[in-house]
Motif scaffolding. Structure first.
Motif, PDB file in Angstrom:
ATOM      1  N   CYS A  84       0.843  -1.194   0.000  1.00  0.00           N
ATOM      2  CA  CYS A  84       0.000   0.000   0.000  1.00  0.00           C
ATOM      3  C   CYS A  84       0.880   1.247   0.000  1.00  0.00           C
ATOM      4  CB  CYS A  84      -0.927   0.028   1.219  1.00  0.00           C
ATOM      5  SG  CYS A  84      -2.145  -1.305   1.269  1.00  0.00           S
ATOM      6  N   PRO A  85       1.000   1.958  -1.137  1.00  0.00           N
ATOM      7  CA  PRO A  85       1.720   3.229  -1.153  1.00  0.00           C
ATOM      8  C   PRO A  85       0.862   4.320  -0.529  1.00  0.00           C
ATOM      9  CG  PRO A  85       1.451   2.284  -3.373  1.00  0.00           C
ATOM     10  CD  PRO A  85       0.506   1.590  -2.462  1.00  0.00           C
ATOM     11  N   VAL A  86       1.508   5.255   0.164  1.00  0.00           N
ATOM     12  CA  VAL A  86       0.786   6.301   0.890  1.00  0.00           C
ATOM     13  C   VAL A  86       1.403   7.662   0.581  1.00  0.00           C
ATOM     14  CG1 VAL A  86       0.000   7.104   3.160  1.00  0.00           C
ATOM     15  CG2 VAL A  86       0.411   4.663   2.777  1.00  0.00           C
ATOM     16  N   VAL A  87       0.538   8.633   0.255  1.00  0.00           N
ATOM     17  CA  VAL A  87       0.978  10.021   0.080  1.00  0.00           C
ATOM     18  C   VAL A  87      -0.075  10.929   0.709  1.00  0.00           C
ATOM     19  CG1 VAL A  87       1.723  11.832  -1.507  1.00  0.00           C
ATOM     20  CG2 VAL A  87       2.062   9.424  -2.128  1.00  0.00           C
ATOM     21  N   ALA A  88       0.250  11.541   1.837  1.00  0.00           N
ATOM     22  CA  ALA A  88      -0.626  12.535   2.470  1.00  0.00           C
ATOM     23  C   ALA A  88      -2.048  12.009   2.659  1.00  0.00           C
ATOM     24  CB  ALA A  88      -0.641  13.823   1.645  1.00  0.00           C
ATOM     25  N   TYR A  89      -2.164  10.819   3.212  1.00  0.00           N
ATOM     26  CA  TYR A  89      -3.492  10.246   3.449  1.00  0.00           C
ATOM     27  C   TYR A  89      -4.242  11.025   4.523  1.00  0.00           C
ATOM     28  CZ  TYR A  89      -6.952   6.881   5.226  1.00  0.00           C
ATOM     29  OH  TYR A  89      -8.103   6.279   5.683  1.00  0.00           O
ATOM     30  N   GLY A  90      -3.583  11.333   5.645  1.00  0.00           N
ATOM     31  CA  GLY A  90      -4.222  12.139   6.670  1.00  0.00           C
ATOM     32  C   GLY A  90      -5.026  11.376   7.689  1.00  0.00           C
ATOM     33  N   PHE A 149       3.978  -6.632   1.859  1.00  0.00           N
ATOM     34  CA  PHE A 149       5.140  -5.741   1.855  1.00  0.00           C
ATOM     35  C   PHE A 149       4.880  -4.430   2.605  1.00  0.00           C
ATOM     36  CE2 PHE A 149       5.693  -8.521  -1.799  1.00  0.00           C
ATOM     37  CZ  PHE A 149       6.995  -8.976  -1.595  1.00  0.00           C
ATOM     38  N   GLY A 150       3.790  -4.384   3.351  1.00  0.00           N
ATOM     39  CA  GLY A 150       3.524  -3.249   4.221  1.00  0.00           C
ATOM     40  C   GLY A 150       3.006  -2.018   3.505  1.00  0.00           C
ATOM     41  N   TRP A 151       3.060  -0.903   4.220  1.00  0.00           N
ATOM     42  CA  TRP A 151       2.635   0.400   3.721  1.00  0.00           C
ATOM     43  C   TRP A 151       3.880   1.263   3.557  1.00  0.00           C
ATOM     44  CZ3 TRP A 151      -2.791   2.086   3.766  1.00  0.00           C
ATOM     45  CH2 TRP A 151      -3.675   1.063   4.129  1.00  0.00           C
ATOM     46  N   VAL A 152       4.062   1.822   2.380  1.00  0.00           N
ATOM     47  CA  VAL A 152       5.253   2.614   2.088  1.00  0.00           C
ATOM     48  C   VAL A 152       4.839   4.058   1.853  1.00  0.00           C
ATOM     49  CG1 VAL A 152       7.194   2.958   0.517  1.00  0.00           C
ATOM     50  CG2 VAL A 152       6.483   0.637   1.142  1.00  0.00           C
ATOM     51  N   ASN A 153       5.363   4.939   2.676  1.00  0.00           N
ATOM     52  CA  ASN A 153       4.944   6.338   2.665  1.00  0.00           C
ATOM     53  C   ASN A 153       5.943   7.222   1.926  1.00  0.00           C
ATOM     54  OD1 ASN A 153       3.103   8.437   3.609  1.00  0.00           O
ATOM     55  ND2 ASN A 153       4.815   9.123   4.862  1.00  0.00           N
ATOM     56  N   LEU A 154       5.416   8.201   1.177  1.00  0.00           N
ATOM     57  CA  LEU A 154       6.225   9.270   0.603  1.00  0.00           C
ATOM     58  C   LEU A 154       6.071  10.476   1.517  1.00  0.00           C
ATOM     59  CD1 LEU A 154       7.918  10.564  -1.684  1.00  0.00           C
ATOM     60  CD2 LEU A 154       5.738  11.171  -2.790  1.00  0.00           C
ATOM     61  N   HIS A 155       7.177  10.873   2.139  1.00  0.00           N
ATOM     62  CA  HIS A 155       7.173  11.985   3.094  1.00  0.00           C
ATOM     63  C   HIS A 155       8.036  13.100   2.533  1.00  0.00           C
ATOM     64  CE1 HIS A 155       6.833  13.875   7.048  1.00  0.00           C
ATOM     65  NE2 HIS A 155       8.130  14.143   6.973  1.00  0.00           N
ATOM     66  N   PHE A 156       7.557  14.345   2.638  1.00  0.00           N
ATOM     67  CA  PHE A 156       8.226  15.446   1.961  1.00  0.00           C
ATOM     68  C   PHE A 156       9.283  16.121   2.837  1.00  0.00           C
ATOM     69  CE2 PHE A 156       4.133  15.003  -0.275  1.00  0.00           C
ATOM     70  CZ  PHE A 156       4.650  14.672  -1.525  1.00  0.00           C
ATOM     71  N   GLY A 165      14.339  28.299   6.943  1.00  0.00           N
ATOM     72  CA  GLY A 165      15.388  28.795   6.055  1.00  0.00           C
ATOM     73  C   GLY A 165      16.326  27.715   5.555  1.00  0.00           C
ATOM     74  N   ASP A 166      15.835  26.466   5.458  1.00  0.00           N
ATOM     75  CA  ASP A 166      16.670  25.372   4.962  1.00  0.00           C
ATOM     76  C   ASP A 166      17.089  25.641   3.514  1.00  0.00           C
ATOM     77  OD1 ASP A 166      16.101  24.270   7.389  1.00  0.00           O
ATOM     78  OD2 ASP A 166      14.980  22.554   6.615  1.00  0.00           O
ATOM     79  N   ASP A 167      18.320  25.324   3.195  1.00  0.00           N
ATOM     80  CA  ASP A 167      18.797  25.458   1.813  1.00  0.00           C
ATOM     81  C   ASP A 167      18.365  24.274   0.952  1.00  0.00           C
ATOM     82  OD1 ASP A 167      20.184  27.882   2.240  1.00  0.00           O
ATOM     83  OD2 ASP A 167      21.877  26.791   3.094  1.00  0.00           O
ATOM     84  N   ILE A 168      18.340  23.100   1.567  1.00  0.00           N
ATOM     85  CA  ILE A 168      18.007  21.869   0.860  1.00  0.00           C
ATOM     86  C   ILE A 168      16.939  21.128   1.639  1.00  0.00           C
ATOM     87  CG2 ILE A 168      18.857  19.632   0.049  1.00  0.00           C
ATOM     88  CD1 ILE A 168      20.006  21.876  -1.561  1.00  0.00           C
ATOM     89  N   THR A 169      15.971  20.591   0.926  1.00  0.00           N
ATOM     90  CA  THR A 169      15.005  19.675   1.524  1.00  0.00           C
ATOM     91  C   THR A 169      14.847  18.514   0.547  1.00  0.00           C
ATOM     92  OG1 THR A 169      12.825  19.468   2.553  1.00  0.00           O
ATOM     93  CG2 THR A 169      12.973  20.851   0.597  1.00  0.00           C
ATOM     94  N   GLY A 170      13.731  17.816   0.594  1.00  0.00           N
ATOM     95  CA  GLY A 170      13.569  16.691  -0.323  1.00  0.00           C
ATOM     96  C   GLY A 170      12.373  15.842   0.039  1.00  0.00           C
ATOM     97  N   ALA A 171      12.427  14.585  -0.387  1.00  0.00           N
ATOM     98  CA  ALA A 171      11.362  13.630  -0.091  1.00  0.00           C
ATOM     99  C   ALA A 171      12.001  12.277   0.193  1.00  0.00           C
ATOM    100  CB  ALA A 171      10.384  13.523  -1.254  1.00  0.00           C
ATOM    101  N   SER A 172      11.337  11.507   1.042  1.00  0.00           N
ATOM    102  CA  SER A 172      11.835  10.193   1.440  1.00  0.00           C
ATOM    103  C   SER A 172      10.718   9.171   1.325  1.00  0.00           C
ATOM    104  CB  SER A 172      12.332  10.203   2.897  1.00  0.00           C
ATOM    105  OG  SER A 172      13.263  11.229   3.133  1.00  0.00           O
ATOM    106  N   THR A 173      11.070   7.953   0.969  1.00  0.00           N
ATOM    107  CA  THR A 173      10.121   6.843   1.046  1.00  0.00           C
ATOM    108  C   THR A 173      10.548   5.937   2.193  1.00  0.00           C
ATOM    109  OG1 THR A 173      11.411   5.694  -0.678  1.00  0.00           O
ATOM    110  CG2 THR A 173       9.404   6.838  -1.363  1.00  0.00           C
ATOM    111  N   PHE A 174       9.579   5.524   3.004  1.00  0.00           N
ATOM    112  CA  PHE A 174       9.909   4.681   4.150  1.00  0.00           C
ATOM    113  C   PHE A 174       8.746   3.751   4.468  1.00  0.00           C
ATOM    114  CE2 PHE A 174       7.625   8.182   6.032  1.00  0.00           C
ATOM    115  CZ  PHE A 174       6.943   7.641   7.109  1.00  0.00           C
ATOM    116  N   ARG A 175       9.071   2.666   5.146  1.00  0.00           N
ATOM    117  CA  ARG A 175       8.035   1.724   5.591  1.00  0.00           C
ATOM    118  C   ARG A 175       7.380   2.289   6.843  1.00  0.00           C
ATOM    119  NH1 ARG A 175      10.838  -2.579   6.085  1.00  0.00           N
ATOM    120  NH2 ARG A 175      10.319  -3.486   4.055  1.00  0.00           N
ATOM    121  N   ILE A 176       6.064   2.361   6.847  1.00  0.00           N
ATOM    122  CA  ILE A 176       5.349   2.919   7.987  1.00  0.00           C
ATOM    123  C   ILE A 176       5.389   1.956   9.158  1.00  0.00           C
ATOM    124  CG2 ILE A 176       3.084   3.665   8.827  1.00  0.00           C
ATOM    125  CD1 ILE A 176       2.448   4.696   6.078  1.00  0.00           C
ATOM    126  N   VAL A 177       5.732   2.515  10.327  1.00  0.00           N
ATOM    127  CA  VAL A 177       5.709   1.785  11.592  1.00  0.00           C
ATOM    128  C   VAL A 177       4.851   2.574  12.571  1.00  0.00           C
ATOM    129  CG1 VAL A 177       7.979   0.736  11.199  1.00  0.00           C
ATOM    130  CG2 VAL A 177       7.811   2.943  12.393  1.00  0.00           C
TER     131      VAL A 177
END
Length: 308
Positions: free
Chosen positions: A83-89, A102-109, A128-140
Motif C-alpha cells: 500500500c503506497p501512501v501520500v498525504a493520506y491524513g 510488503f507493508g505500507w510505504v509512505n512518501l514523506h516530503f 530557512g533550509d537550503d536543501i530539503t527533499g522527499a523520502s520513502t519509508f516503511r510505515i511503523v
C-alpha cells in the motif's frame, strides 16, 4: 504488484497517476478521507484522490478510521501486496499495517529524520533550509520513524512558498515512490533504519500560527509568510480587522517602526524589527484579493498607522 493507494489531497495525484500509468502495477483500490463539505454552500465534495480514482474506474474506500472492521475486511479481500501512501491524513493502526505482505510505504516530503510530522515543507521554508527533499519509508507505529528506502533532494529557492516547493516535490517524489515499489518487487531495494541524530518535528500549522509578527526581523516575517502560503495563509490585523497577506519581500533601503505602514507610489512597506518588508497581495475582510498598492489607496492609510 497489487496496490491499494492511500492519499487525499492534490499533492498525492502525481504519485497515483504514476501507478495508474505503470505497466508493472495494478491499483485495485484507493483509500482516502471521506467526502467533506466545501465552499459557501458546504456541498460535499470528493477528495482529489477519490475524483481521480473515479475517472479511472478504481474502487474508492473512505473509512472514517482506518481500523474499522468493515474497512479491514474489504482490504483483506482486495489482497494488496503493498500500500503506497501520500498525504493520506489518517492514522494507520498496526492491524491495518499488517495486512499487505510488503507493508505500507509512505512518501514523506522531507529528508528523514529531519522534519517528521504533518508540515515538513512549511517547516523547511520557515526554518530557512537550503536543501530539503522527499523520502520513502516503511510505515511503523512511531510517527515517520520507519526505515527509509530512498531519498530525493530539492533546493529551496529564495522566493519559494510552501506551495511552490510542494508542487516540485510531489512530482519528483512520485518517481521516487514508483521506483521504490519497483525495487521492493524486484527484491533489489532494502530499507535502512533512520539515524537517531538529526530528528526534528514539524507540527501542523494552525491559523493562529500563521499570524505575522512585525516585531520580529524581516527575514522571519518573510519566511513565515512564504511558509504558510497557500495554507493556512498569512494574516495580521489592521484597524481591528483581519487582513490576509500574500508573501512579502524584504527591502534593505527603508527602516520603519515595527508594524508601521508607509505607502509609496509603487509599493506598500511595513516596518519590522530590522528593515521593512514590502507587501504583496492583500485581502481585507469581505473583499477580493488585490495588490497592496490598490488596497492602500482604497483605505487611505494615515501617517503612523500600523499593522499588527
Amino acid at each position: 504488484m497489487r496496490l491499494v493507494f492511500a492519499g487525499t489531497p492534490e499533492v498525492a495525484l502525481p504519485s497515483l497517476r504514476a501507478f495508474i500509468d505503470s505497466s508493472r502495477h495494478d491499483v485495485v483500490a484507493v483509500v482516502t478521507r471521506p467526502d467533506a463539505p466545501s465552499g459557501r454552500g458546504r456541498k460535499l465534495e470528493r477528495s482529489p484522490v477519490a475524483a481521480l480514482a473515479d475517472e479511472h474506474g478504481i474502487e474508492v474506500l473512505t473509512p472514517v478510521k482506518a481500523g474499522e472492521p468493515e474497512f479491514l475486511d474489504r482490504l483483506r479481500a482486495l489482497e494488496p501486496d503493498l500500500c503506497p501512501v501520500v498525504a493520506y491524513g489518517n492514522l494507520l493502526p498496526q492491524r491495518t499495517l499488517d495486512i499487505p505482505e510488503f507493508g505500507w510505504v509512505n512518501l514523506h516530503f522531507s529528508v528523514l529524520p529531519a522534519w517528521r510530522g504533518a508540515a515538513p515543507v512549511q517547516a523547511a521554508v520557515r526554518n530557512g533550509d537550503d536543501i530539503t527533499g522527499a523520502s520513502t519509508f516503511r510505515i511503523v507505529k512511531e510517527l515517520d520513524a520507519g526505515p527509509v528506502f530512498g531519498v530525493v533532494t530539492e533546493k529551496v529557492r529564495d522566493r519559494d512558498t510552501s506551495g511552490d516547493l510542494l508542487t516540485r516535490l510531489s512530482e519528483s517524489g512520485a518517481q521516487l515512490l514508483l521506483s521504490t515499489v519497483d525495487g521492493i518487487e524486484d527484491g533489489t531495494l532494502r530499507a535502512v533504519e533512520q539515524p537517531s541524530d538529526g530528528v526534528t518535528y514539524a507540527a501542523k500549522i494552525t491559523v493562529e500560527d500563521a499570524r505575522l509578527d512585525f516585531t520580529t526581523p524581516a527575514v522571519a516575517v518573510d519566511r513565515l509568510a512564504r511558509a504558510v502560503t497557500p495554507e493556512p495563509g498569512a494574516w495580521a490585523e489592521f484597524r481591528g480587522e483581519r487582513l490576509k497577506l500574500g508573501p512579502v519581500t524584504p527591502v534593505d533601503d527603508v527602516t520603519l517602526p515595527a508594524g508601521e505602514v508607509l505607502v509609496e507610489r509603487k509599493r506598500v512597506l511595513v516596518g519590522t524589527a530590522t528593515t521593512a518588508v514590502a507587501l504583496g497581495d492583500v485581502q481585507a475582510q469581505g473583499k477580493k484579493r488585490m495588490a497592496a498598492t490598490d488596497w492602500a489607496r482604497g483605505v487611505r492609510i494615515e501617517a503612523g498607522e500600523r499593522i499588527s
